[in-house]
Design a protein around this motif. Sequence first.
Motif, mmCIF file in Angstrom:
data_model
loop_
_atom_site.group_PDB
_atom_site.id
_atom_site.type_symbol
_atom_site.label_atom_id
_atom_site.label_comp_id
_atom_site.label_asym_id
_atom_site.label_seq_id
_atom_site.Cartn_x
_atom_site.Cartn_y
_atom_site.Cartn_z
ATOM 1 N N CYS A 214 11.285 -3.447 -15.493
ATOM 2 C CA CYS A 214 12.591 -3.651 -16.101
ATOM 3 C C CYS A 214 12.447 -3.385 -17.594
ATOM 4 O O CYS A 214 11.349 -3.128 -18.085
ATOM 5 N N LYS A 215 13.538 -3.462 -18.324
ATOM 6 C CA LYS A 215 13.468 -3.218 -19.766
ATOM 7 C C LYS A 215 12.580 -4.230 -20.476
ATOM 8 O O LYS A 215 11.959 -3.932 -21.473
ATOM 9 N N ALA A 216 12.539 -5.434 -19.942
ATOM 10 C CA ALA A 216 11.770 -6.507 -20.581
ATOM 11 C C ALA A 216 10.268 -6.297 -20.439
ATOM 12 O O ALA A 216 9.497 -6.739 -21.277
ATOM 13 N N GLY A 217 9.842 -5.625 -19.374
ATOM 14 C CA GLY A 217 8.421 -5.423 -19.163
ATOM 15 C C GLY A 217 8.120 -5.095 -17.715
ATOM 16 O O GLY A 217 9.008 -4.705 -16.952
ATOM 17 N N GLU A 218 6.862 -5.273 -17.325
ATOM 18 C CA GLU A 218 6.420 -4.953 -15.974
ATOM 19 C C GLU A 218 5.553 -6.086 -15.436
ATOM 20 O O GLU A 218 4.772 -6.684 -16.167
ATOM 21 N N ILE A 219 5.706 -6.342 -14.161
ATOM 22 C CA ILE A 219 4.837 -7.290 -13.477
ATOM 23 C C ILE A 219 4.015 -6.469 -12.495
ATOM 24 O O ILE A 219 4.563 -5.790 -11.623
ATOM 25 N N ASP A 220 2.692 -6.535 -12.638
ATOM 26 C CA ASP A 220 1.817 -5.710 -11.812
ATOM 27 C C ASP A 220 1.825 -6.153 -10.352
ATOM 28 O O ASP A 220 1.990 -5.330 -9.457
ATOM 29 N N VAL A 221 1.618 -7.436 -10.113
ATOM 30 C CA VAL A 221 1.541 -7.940 -8.741
ATOM 31 C C VAL A 221 2.282 -9.271 -8.673
ATOM 32 O O VAL A 221 2.150 -10.119 -9.554
ATOM 33 N N LEU A 222 3.043 -9.437 -7.608
ATOM 34 C CA LEU A 222 3.716 -10.703 -7.331
ATOM 35 C C LEU A 222 3.136 -11.223 -6.023
ATOM 36 O O LEU A 222 3.200 -10.540 -5.000
ATOM 37 N N ARG B 201 0.806 -1.216 0.000
ATOM 38 C CA ARG B 201 0.000 0.000 0.000
ATOM 39 C C ARG B 201 0.837 1.263 0.000
ATOM 40 O O ARG B 201 0.345 2.332 0.312
ATOM 41 N N GLN B 202 2.082 1.163 -0.323
ATOM 42 C CA GLN B 202 2.929 2.339 -0.377
ATOM 43 C C GLN B 202 2.360 3.300 -1.409
ATOM 44 O O GLN B 202 1.876 2.880 -2.458
ATOM 45 N N ALA C 101 -4.066 -15.052 -0.463
ATOM 46 C CA ALA C 101 -2.749 -14.850 -1.067
ATOM 47 C C ALA C 101 -1.956 -13.836 -0.255
ATOM 48 O O ALA C 101 -2.503 -12.988 0.438
ATOM 49 N N ARG C 102 -0.652 -13.931 -0.368
ATOM 50 C CA ARG C 102 0.245 -12.974 0.284
ATOM 51 C C ARG C 102 0.886 -12.129 -0.814
ATOM 52 O O ARG C 102 1.552 -12.664 -1.712
ATOM 53 N N ILE C 103 0.685 -10.838 -0.758
ATOM 54 C CA ILE C 103 1.247 -9.931 -1.761
ATOM 55 C C ILE C 103 2.707 -9.684 -1.396
ATOM 56 O O ILE C 103 3.010 -9.206 -0.305
ATOM 57 N N LEU C 104 3.607 -10.006 -2.314
ATOM 58 C CA LEU C 104 5.028 -9.800 -2.067
ATOM 59 C C LEU C 104 5.477 -8.438 -2.574
ATOM 60 O O LEU C 104 6.106 -7.684 -1.833
ATOM 61 N N VAL C 105 5.172 -8.142 -3.833
ATOM 62 C CA VAL C 105 5.638 -6.900 -4.447
ATOM 63 C C VAL C 105 4.618 -6.440 -5.478
ATOM 64 O O VAL C 105 3.908 -7.263 -6.070
ATOM 65 N N ARG C 106 4.587 -5.139 -5.701
ATOM 66 C CA ARG C 106 3.764 -4.566 -6.769
ATOM 67 C C ARG C 106 4.644 -3.769 -7.714
ATOM 68 O O ARG C 106 5.642 -3.176 -7.309
ATOM 69 N N ASN C 107 4.276 -3.766 -8.973
ATOM 70 C CA ASN C 107 4.898 -2.924 -9.999
ATOM 71 C C ASN C 107 6.406 -3.098 -10.117
ATOM 72 O O ASN C 107 7.177 -2.196 -9.832
ATOM 73 N N LEU C 108 6.823 -4.262 -10.548
ATOM 74 C CA LEU C 108 8.230 -4.521 -10.839
ATOM 75 C C LEU C 108 8.501 -4.107 -12.283
ATOM 76 O O LEU C 108 7.871 -4.629 -13.198
ATOM 77 N N SER D 86 -4.907 -1.994 -6.812
ATOM 78 C CA SER D 86 -5.219 -2.030 -5.381
ATOM 79 C C SER D 86 -6.443 -2.893 -5.109
ATOM 80 O O SER D 86 -6.453 -3.678 -4.155
ATOM 81 N N ARG D 87 -7.468 -2.766 -5.949
ATOM 82 C CA ARG D 87 -8.652 -3.620 -5.802
ATOM 83 C C ARG D 87 -8.283 -5.082 -5.978
ATOM 84 O O ARG D 87 -8.743 -5.953 -5.232
ATOM 85 N N ALA D 88 -7.432 -5.359 -6.962
ATOM 86 C CA ALA D 88 -6.995 -6.742 -7.201
ATOM 87 C C ALA D 88 -6.209 -7.267 -6.003
ATOM 88 O O ALA D 88 -6.399 -8.425 -5.585
ATOM 89 N N CYS D 89 -5.345 -6.449 -5.415
ATOM 90 C CA CYS D 89 -4.579 -6.877 -4.245
ATOM 91 C C CYS D 89 -5.497 -7.170 -3.066
ATOM 92 O O CYS D 89 -5.307 -8.164 -2.363
ATOM 93 N N ASN D 90 -6.472 -6.317 -2.845
ATOM 94 C CA ASN D 90 -7.428 -6.570 -1.766
ATOM 95 C C ASN D 90 -8.165 -7.886 -1.995
ATOM 96 O O ASN D 90 -8.366 -8.665 -1.065
#
Length: 166
Positions: A79-87, A41-42, A70-77, A59-63
Motif C-alpha cells: 500500500c502507499k504506507a508501506g509493505e508487509i512481507d509476510v502475514l 507459493r504463487q 505458523a500458518r502463512i496467510l498472505v505474502r507481500n501486502l 520463501s525460506r522464511a515462510c518455510n
Amino acid sequence: MPMDFLTDAHGRAQLAQQLARKRRIRAIQAAARRQPLQAWRQPLTPGSPSQRQGHAAESRACNYLIQQGARILVRNLHCKAGEIDVLAYLDGTLIFIEVRQRKHGRYGGAAASVNRTKQARLIRAARYFLPTICRHYFAGHEPPCRFDVISVQMDKIDWIADAFRL
C-alpha cells in the motif's frame, strides 16, 4: 392490521439479514480453514536480481515459519504506507513479519536494518490492512497482533518475536 403486517415483515427481514450475515461469516471461516498452507507459493513477478534474492529469502522464511507451526496467510501486502512481507497466524496471534536479508554481518546485520523509519512504515501498513484482514480471516474480530523480524544471513535464520511495539 396493516401495522402488524409491517412489523412482522420487518422482523422477518431482520432475521433474514442476520442469517445471511452468519452464513457469510461461516463461509469466510471455512474458506480460511480450507486455504492450503502452500497458497503463498504463487509465482512472484520477476524483478531485479536483488528482488529475486529478496523473494527467495521470504520463501525460506515462510518455510521456516511453517516448520515452527505458523500458518502463512498472505505474502507481500503493498500500500502507499508501506509493505508487509509476510502475514502469519500462530497460537492465536496475528503476526506482521518483516524479512531482511544480508550477505554478511557488517553494519549490524539484517535485523539491525529495521530502524525506526522502517518500523513506522510497517506500523502504518499494518493499520491500513488490519480491518480488511480481520474481516477476511477473523469474522471482523481483531486478534492480538505483534511485529516480528526474520533475518536471513548466509545460511542462518533468526526469528525475533515481538521485535518492536507501537
